[in-house]
Write a protein that holds these residues in place. Structure first.
Motif, PDB file in Angstrom:
ATOM      1  N   ASP A 111     -68.627  74.504  35.645  1.00  0.00           N
ATOM      2  CA  ASP A 111     -69.686  75.501  35.760  1.00  0.00           C
ATOM      3  C   ASP A 111     -70.253  75.919  34.406  1.00  0.00           C
ATOM      4  O   ASP A 111     -71.381  76.421  34.330  1.00  0.00           O
ATOM      5  N   ASP A 112     -69.478  75.732  33.336  1.00  0.00           N
ATOM      6  CA  ASP A 112     -69.961  76.104  32.005  1.00  0.00           C
ATOM      7  C   ASP A 112     -71.172  75.282  31.575  1.00  0.00           C
ATOM      8  O   ASP A 112     -71.861  75.641  30.611  1.00  0.00           O
ATOM      9  N   TYR A 113     -71.456  74.178  32.268  1.00  0.00           N
ATOM     10  CA  TYR A 113     -72.551  73.285  31.874  1.00  0.00           C
ATOM     11  C   TYR A 113     -73.794  73.467  32.742  1.00  0.00           C
ATOM     12  O   TYR A 113     -74.727  72.661  32.677  1.00  0.00           O
ATOM     13  N   GLU A 114     -73.822  74.533  33.532  1.00  0.00           N
ATOM     14  CA  GLU A 114     -75.007  74.814  34.350  1.00  0.00           C
ATOM     15  C   GLU A 114     -76.214  75.114  33.466  1.00  0.00           C
ATOM     16  O   GLU A 114     -76.093  75.720  32.402  1.00  0.00           O
ATOM     17  N   PHE A 115     -77.380  74.695  33.931  1.00  0.00           N
ATOM     18  CA  PHE A 115     -78.623  75.074  33.258  1.00  0.00           C
ATOM     19  C   PHE A 115     -79.780  75.014  34.237  1.00  0.00           C
ATOM     20  O   PHE A 115     -79.709  74.342  35.279  1.00  0.00           O
ATOM     21  N   VAL A 116     -80.840  75.736  33.893  1.00  0.00           N
ATOM     22  CA  VAL A 116     -82.117  75.663  34.613  1.00  0.00           C
ATOM     23  C   VAL A 116     -83.192  75.404  33.572  1.00  0.00           C
ATOM     24  O   VAL A 116     -83.224  76.055  32.527  1.00  0.00           O
ATOM     25  N   GLU A 117     -84.046  74.438  33.853  1.00  0.00           N
ATOM     26  CA  GLU A 117     -85.095  74.048  32.898  1.00  0.00           C
ATOM     27  C   GLU A 117     -86.477  74.421  33.447  1.00  0.00           C
ATOM     28  O   GLU A 117     -86.755  74.228  34.631  1.00  0.00           O
ATOM     29  N   PHE A 118     -87.321  74.963  32.548  1.00  0.00           N
ATOM     30  CA  PHE A 118     -88.715  75.255  32.870  1.00  0.00           C
ATOM     31  C   PHE A 118     -89.622  74.411  31.988  1.00  0.00           C
ATOM     32  O   PHE A 118     -89.244  74.006  30.879  1.00  0.00           O
ATOM     33  N   VAL A 119     -90.840  74.174  32.475  1.00  0.00           N
ATOM     34  CA  VAL A 119     -91.806  73.388  31.709  1.00  0.00           C
ATOM     35  C   VAL A 119     -93.192  74.003  31.861  1.00  0.00           C
ATOM     36  O   VAL A 119     -93.560  74.484  32.938  1.00  0.00           O
ATOM     37  N   ASN A 120     -93.939  74.010  30.772  1.00  0.00           N
ATOM     38  CA  ASN A 120     -95.331  74.465  30.799  1.00  0.00           C
ATOM     39  C   ASN A 120     -96.190  73.340  31.353  1.00  0.00           C
ATOM     40  O   ASN A 120     -96.401  72.321  30.699  1.00  0.00           O
ATOM     41  N   LYS A 121     -96.697  73.508  32.572  1.00  0.00           N
ATOM     42  CA  LYS A 121     -97.524  72.478  33.201  1.00  0.00           C
ATOM     43  C   LYS A 121     -99.010  72.777  33.076  1.00  0.00           C
ATOM     44  O   LYS A 121     -99.838  72.072  33.655  1.00  0.00           O
ATOM     45  N   GLY A 122     -99.358  73.828  32.331  1.00  0.00           N
ATOM     46  CA  GLY A 122    -100.765  74.192  32.171  1.00  0.00           C
ATOM     47  C   GLY A 122    -101.402  73.538  30.963  1.00  0.00           C
ATOM     48  O   GLY A 122    -100.794  72.731  30.260  1.00  0.00           O
ATOM     49  N   GLY A 123    -102.633  73.912  30.688  1.00  0.00           N
ATOM     50  CA  GLY A 123    -103.376  73.329  29.582  1.00  0.00           C
ATOM     51  C   GLY A 123    -103.395  74.177  28.331  1.00  0.00           C
ATOM     52  O   GLY A 123    -104.005  73.798  27.331  1.00  0.00           O
ATOM     53  N   ALA A 176     -77.051  86.229  31.963  1.00  0.00           N
ATOM     54  CA  ALA A 176     -76.410  87.512  31.653  1.00  0.00           C
ATOM     55  C   ALA A 176     -75.134  87.706  32.458  1.00  0.00           C
ATOM     56  O   ALA A 176     -74.189  88.336  32.000  1.00  0.00           O
ATOM     57  N   ALA A 177     -75.085  87.178  33.655  1.00  0.00           N
ATOM     58  CA  ALA A 177     -73.894  87.321  34.495  1.00  0.00           C
ATOM     59  C   ALA A 177     -73.972  86.281  35.602  1.00  0.00           C
ATOM     60  O   ALA A 177     -75.047  85.810  35.961  1.00  0.00           O
ATOM     61  N   GLY A 178     -72.793  85.953  36.146  1.00  0.00           N
ATOM     62  CA  GLY A 178     -72.755  85.052  37.293  1.00  0.00           C
ATOM     63  C   GLY A 178     -73.164  83.636  36.923  1.00  0.00           C
ATOM     64  O   GLY A 178     -73.099  83.221  35.779  1.00  0.00           O
ATOM     65  N   GLY A 179     -73.591  82.891  37.921  1.00  0.00           N
ATOM     66  CA  GLY A 179     -73.979  81.507  37.728  1.00  0.00           C
ATOM     67  C   GLY A 179     -74.583  80.961  38.993  1.00  0.00           C
ATOM     68  O   GLY A 179     -74.800  81.676  39.982  1.00  0.00           O
ATOM     69  N   LEU A 180     -74.861  79.675  38.998  1.00  0.00           N
ATOM     70  CA  LEU A 180     -75.463  79.011  40.140  1.00  0.00           C
ATOM     71  C   LEU A 180     -74.394  78.630  41.152  1.00  0.00           C
ATOM     72  O   LEU A 180     -73.306  78.176  40.778  1.00  0.00           O
ATOM     73  N   SER A 181     -74.705  78.766  42.419  1.00  0.00           N
ATOM     74  CA  SER A 181     -73.764  78.397  43.468  1.00  0.00           C
ATOM     75  C   SER A 181     -73.690  76.881  43.594  1.00  0.00           C
ATOM     76  O   SER A 181     -74.716  76.192  43.601  1.00  0.00           O
ATOM     77  N   ASN A 182     -72.464  76.349  43.716  1.00  0.00           N
ATOM     78  CA  ASN A 182     -72.294  74.906  43.899  1.00  0.00           C
ATOM     79  C   ASN A 182     -72.742  74.436  45.276  1.00  0.00           C
ATOM     80  O   ASN A 182     -72.843  73.234  45.512  1.00  0.00           O
ATOM     81  N   ALA A 183     -72.999  75.363  46.166  1.00  0.00           N
ATOM     82  CA  ALA A 183     -73.397  75.012  47.529  1.00  0.00           C
ATOM     83  C   ALA A 183     -74.892  75.183  47.766  1.00  0.00           C
ATOM     84  O   ALA A 183     -75.351  75.132  48.903  1.00  0.00           O
ATOM     85  N   GLY A 184     -75.667  75.384  46.691  1.00  0.00           N
ATOM     86  CA  GLY A 184     -77.085  75.650  46.856  1.00  0.00           C
ATOM     87  C   GLY A 184     -77.327  77.123  47.129  1.00  0.00           C
ATOM     88  O   GLY A 184     -76.422  77.839  47.574  1.00  0.00           O
ATOM     89  N   GLU A 185     -78.538  77.583  46.865  1.00  0.00           N
ATOM     90  CA  GLU A 185     -78.837  79.007  47.037  1.00  0.00           C
ATOM     91  C   GLU A 185     -80.327  79.275  46.877  1.00  0.00           C
ATOM     92  O   GLU A 185     -81.120  78.367  46.640  1.00  0.00           O
ATOM     93  N   GLN A 186     -80.672  80.544  46.956  1.00  0.00           N
ATOM     94  CA  GLN A 186     -82.036  81.006  46.738  1.00  0.00           C
ATOM     95  C   GLN A 186     -82.255  81.259  45.254  1.00  0.00           C
ATOM     96  O   GLN A 186     -81.432  81.886  44.587  1.00  0.00           O
ATOM     97  N   LEU A 187     -83.350  80.747  44.718  1.00  0.00           N
ATOM     98  CA  LEU A 187     -83.767  81.048  43.349  1.00  0.00           C
ATOM     99  C   LEU A 187     -85.108  81.761  43.409  1.00  0.00           C
ATOM    100  O   LEU A 187     -86.048  81.276  44.064  1.00  0.00           O
ATOM    101  N   LYS A 188     -85.195  82.889  42.744  1.00  0.00           N
ATOM    102  CA  LYS A 188     -86.456  83.618  42.695  1.00  0.00           C
ATOM    103  C   LYS A 188     -86.721  84.046  41.267  1.00  0.00           C
ATOM    104  O   LYS A 188     -85.853  84.611  40.600  1.00  0.00           O
ATOM    105  N   VAL A 189     -87.940  83.760  40.804  1.00  0.00           N
ATOM    106  CA  VAL A 189     -88.371  84.111  39.453  1.00  0.00           C
ATOM    107  C   VAL A 189     -89.720  84.800  39.574  1.00  0.00           C
ATOM    108  O   VAL A 189     -90.619  84.312  40.280  1.00  0.00           O
ATOM    109  N   ILE A 190     -89.870  85.930  38.893  1.00  0.00           N
ATOM    110  CA  ILE A 190     -91.134  86.664  38.925  1.00  0.00           C
ATOM    111  C   ILE A 190     -91.736  86.715  37.524  1.00  0.00           C
ATOM    112  O   ILE A 190     -91.029  86.595  36.516  1.00  0.00           O
TER     113      ILE A 190
END
Length: 435
Positions: A111-123, A176-190
């Motif tokens: 679990d220490d190797y979890e990450f989420v990647e974002f990319v700028n898809k705009g111009g 900041a706390a917690g991590g990603l579930s190994n069983a899949g989950e809801q991700l929400k970003v605002i």
């Protein structure tokens, strides 16, 4: 963003500048023998230069007939991050187990190797300031600017992450706390205004890519530029990464075109074939398979090594059977394997040194249930579809149509409309769910 006010200074001389990327000084010519002022150059009057779009300012000071060296600075106009310009690129929700011998952090867990990647898809450049996860993990971006196409990752454990992936990756910070579930989950970003950028659920079960569930792959979006953020919940917009461990901070290499196209697993007499695995090259180029491996286990990818010099032409099929990967079934070697027709099984195609990159690649993986005697599982449509039972065995040629039936589910009513007036007259308590 508000316009930026730029000033220029020099110890002496007259300052000339441009805003179109050209040099304020013309090169020397044979007629004048000196360097001339470019017609694109503007003479600096000592005030502020207002810049509201991405601009490169180039400036020189002219003292008599002598020019200073060229100074230049690029100013990037930022836009706030929104669902229109910020995409998810990759999710490592259940990383493969650490391997200290391969350089992973001692004492770490997967679990220490979890990450989420974002990319700028705009111009335009975007600023992620105050973009925030509200489901899945706890993280709020600071003043992070991404130019078009640039990627950034948020990680669970930066020390562990850097031992596996290096220090040259753009890391915005740590959960900041917690991590990603190994069983899949809801991700929400605002975004900074509270409007959704991402709001979807992913899963670790079929039809979501199995290789991303602790087997060495990650979830990669097939196309960050054209996939609407609102469509992230559809499994077919995602793939398992080819690179073992994924490709945080960069675009993945994606599918290479060689697929496991058909397998035969139940070979009781009178079936004369032994267990078989068919590969198909769906790409337009010749692929060298020499040194790649076939296996029935993600815990031991390196089982049957495909002989050196084995190539596959575009559209060509190649069938391996137990004579290759289980030549002595009565006294199997440690790396020999057979496929289970009664319990179902898996087939993995693996390249230990993907494309000479030094990074192992998972070329393809398929997963299938028990099979009737002589029945094969294969991709339908041929070469690109999901793995399903086929009507007839077609090893070495194009797959047949699927085997359907003999019993089929013919209709499902999962979302009835509201009861009609006539129905309510018969029973005033009836609801849509009752129908």
């Amino acid at each position: 963003a508000s316009p930026t006010q730029v000033t220029i200074s020099a110890p002496s001389g007259t300052i000339y500048y441009t805003l179109d990327g050209t040099d304020p000084r013309l090169p020397a010519n044979s007629t004048s023998g000196s360097n001339l002022i470019s017609p694109h150059a503007l003479m600096y009057d000592g005030g502020s230069i207002s810049i509201s779009t991405t601009t490169t300012v180039k400036a020189r000071a002219l003292v008599g007939t002598n020019w200073s060296g060229l100074e230049e600075q690029e100013y990037i106009a930022e836009q706030p991050a929104t669902a229109l310009n910020l995409a998810l690129g990759e999710i490592n929700f259940n990383p493969h187990d650490p391997d200290v011998l391969q350089g992973d952090l001692p004492g770490s867990n997967n679990d220490d190797y979890e990450f989420v990647e974002f990319v700028n898809k705009g111009g335009n450049a975007i600023n992620l300031n105050n973009v925030q996860f509200t489901d899945g993990i706890d993280f709020t971006f600071g003043n992070v600017v991404l130019v078009p196409g640039q990627r950034v990752v948020v990680v669970k454990n930066q020390a562990a992450f850097e031992t596996r992936y290096g220090t040259g990756i753009n890391v915005a910070g740590v959960f900041a706390a917690g991590g990603l579930s190994n069983a899949g989950e809801q991700l929400k970003v605002i975004d900074a205004t509270g409007t959704d950028i991402v709001d979807f659920s992913f899963d670790d079960n079929d039809p979501w890519p199995e290789r991303a569930d602790g087997h060495g792959g990650t979830l990669e979006l097939n196309d960050v530029n054209t996939t609407l953020n609102a469509d992230y919940h559809k499994w077919y917009h995602w793939r398992g990464s080819t690179e073992y461990g994924g490709s945080p901070g960069t675009a993945g290499v994606g599918p290479l075109g060689v697929v496991v196209n058909e397998v035969l697993t139940n070979t009781t007499s009178p079936v004369v074939r032994s267990d078989s695995i068919e590969l198909l090259n769906t790409s337009t180029g010749i692929v060298n398979l020499g040194g790649w491996y076939l296996s029935d286990s993600s815990n031991q990818y390196l089982k049957y090594e495909i002989p050196a010099g084995t190539t596959l032409n575009p559209g060509q099929y190649l069938v391996f059977d137990e004579g290759d990967f289980n030549p002595t079934p009565l006294a199997p070697a440690p790396d020999d394997f057979a496929l289970s027709g009664s319990a179902g099984d898996d087939v993995w195609l693996f390249a230990p040194d993907g494309g000479g990159s030094g990074i192992p690649w998972i070329i393809d993986d398929v997963h299938f249930e028990a099979a009737s005697n002589g029945e094969t599982f294969g991709r339908f449509p041929n070469g690109i579809g999901r793995f399903i039972p086929l009507l007839t065995e077609t090893l070495g040629t194009q797959n047949s149509v699927p085997r359907v039936g003999p019993l089929v589910i013919s209709e499902v009513q999962y979302h009835p409309s509201s009861p009609s007036t006539a129905a309510l007259q018969l029973d005033s308590n009836v609801s849509a769910e009752d129908l």
